[in-house]
Write a protein that holds these residues in place. Structure first.
Motif, PDB file in Angstrom:
ATOM      1  N   ALA A   2      48.140  79.327 -31.230  1.00 62.55           N
ATOM      2  CA  ALA A   2      46.763  78.985 -31.583  1.00 62.55           C
ATOM      3  C   ALA A   2      45.803  79.394 -30.477  1.00 62.55           C
ATOM      4  O   ALA A   2      44.699  79.863 -30.742  1.00 62.55           O
ATOM      5  N   ILE A   7      41.719  79.881 -31.410  1.00 66.16           N
ATOM      6  CA  ILE A   7      41.357  78.741 -32.244  1.00 66.16           C
ATOM      7  C   ILE A   7      40.741  77.689 -31.333  1.00 66.16           C
ATOM      8  O   ILE A   7      41.280  77.371 -30.278  1.00 66.16           O
ATOM      9  N   LEU A  10      41.864  72.225 -33.057  1.00 64.14           N
ATOM     10  CA  LEU A  10      43.236  72.195 -33.560  1.00 64.14           C
ATOM     11  C   LEU A  10      43.620  70.776 -33.947  1.00 64.14           C
ATOM     12  O   LEU A  10      43.368  69.826 -33.205  1.00 64.14           O
TER      13      LEU A  10
END
Length: 167
Positions: A2, A7, A10
């Motif tokens: 991730a 990202i 999360l």
């Protein structure tokens, strides 16, 4: 993974209540090894703007179990192999790896990198057509070329000199 995909927010789910409570700070980790893993997890969590870890009870995990069974039925045509990776070092003792060397010459990736970066195609019509067909499967991220995969999010593309270093 991730973090590499940049990202920012999360939300993760875990089926072990002990792990969830240790990461959320409700329980303390007493064993030295677990403390190292917890420190590594918290270091990774810091790289996100927001992070939430939730415990999923066994009774609520039935949908995930059904999905995993469905996936195993769907891919019956694939070889029934169990791949085992033996880790030489624990992830808490991870060493920093230097970036791969840069390719000095033109490689198979160069036309794709140019097209994805500037949308300039080669003058040869056949080569231009090939690149236009291949391009949707590739993406430039952080100056590196990645290829979309069915089983993993992205595969890093490497040139001949980088392959020599990797091997």
């Amino acid at each position: 993974m991730a973090r590499e995909l940049k990202i920012l927010h999360l939300r993760a789910f875990v089926d072990l209540q002990l792990v969830a409570n240790q990461i959320n700070g409700t329980f303390e980790a007493r064993q030295p090894t677990i403390q190292l893993y917890l420190a590594k997890a918290k270091e990774l969590i810091e790289s996100f703007k927001s992070f939430k870890l939730e415990h999923v009870r066994r009774s609520q995990n039935k949908k995930a179990d059904v999905l995993s069974k469905l996936a195993s039925l769907t891919f019956e045509h694939l070889a029934k192999e169990v791949l085992v990776e033996v880790l030489e070092k624990k992830s808490i003792l991870e060493e920093k790896v230097n970036d791969l060397i840069q390719e000095d010459e033109v490689t198979w990736m160069t036309p794709l990198q140019v097209y994805l970066g500037t949308e300039i195609l080669p003058e040869d019509k056949n080569e231009a057509r090939k690149i236009r067909i291949k391009a949707p499967s590739y993406k430039m991220m952080n100056g590196a070329l990645y290829r979309r995969s069915f089983l993993t999010p992205w595969l890093l593309c490497v040139g001949p000199e980088q392959v020599t270093v990797i091997i």
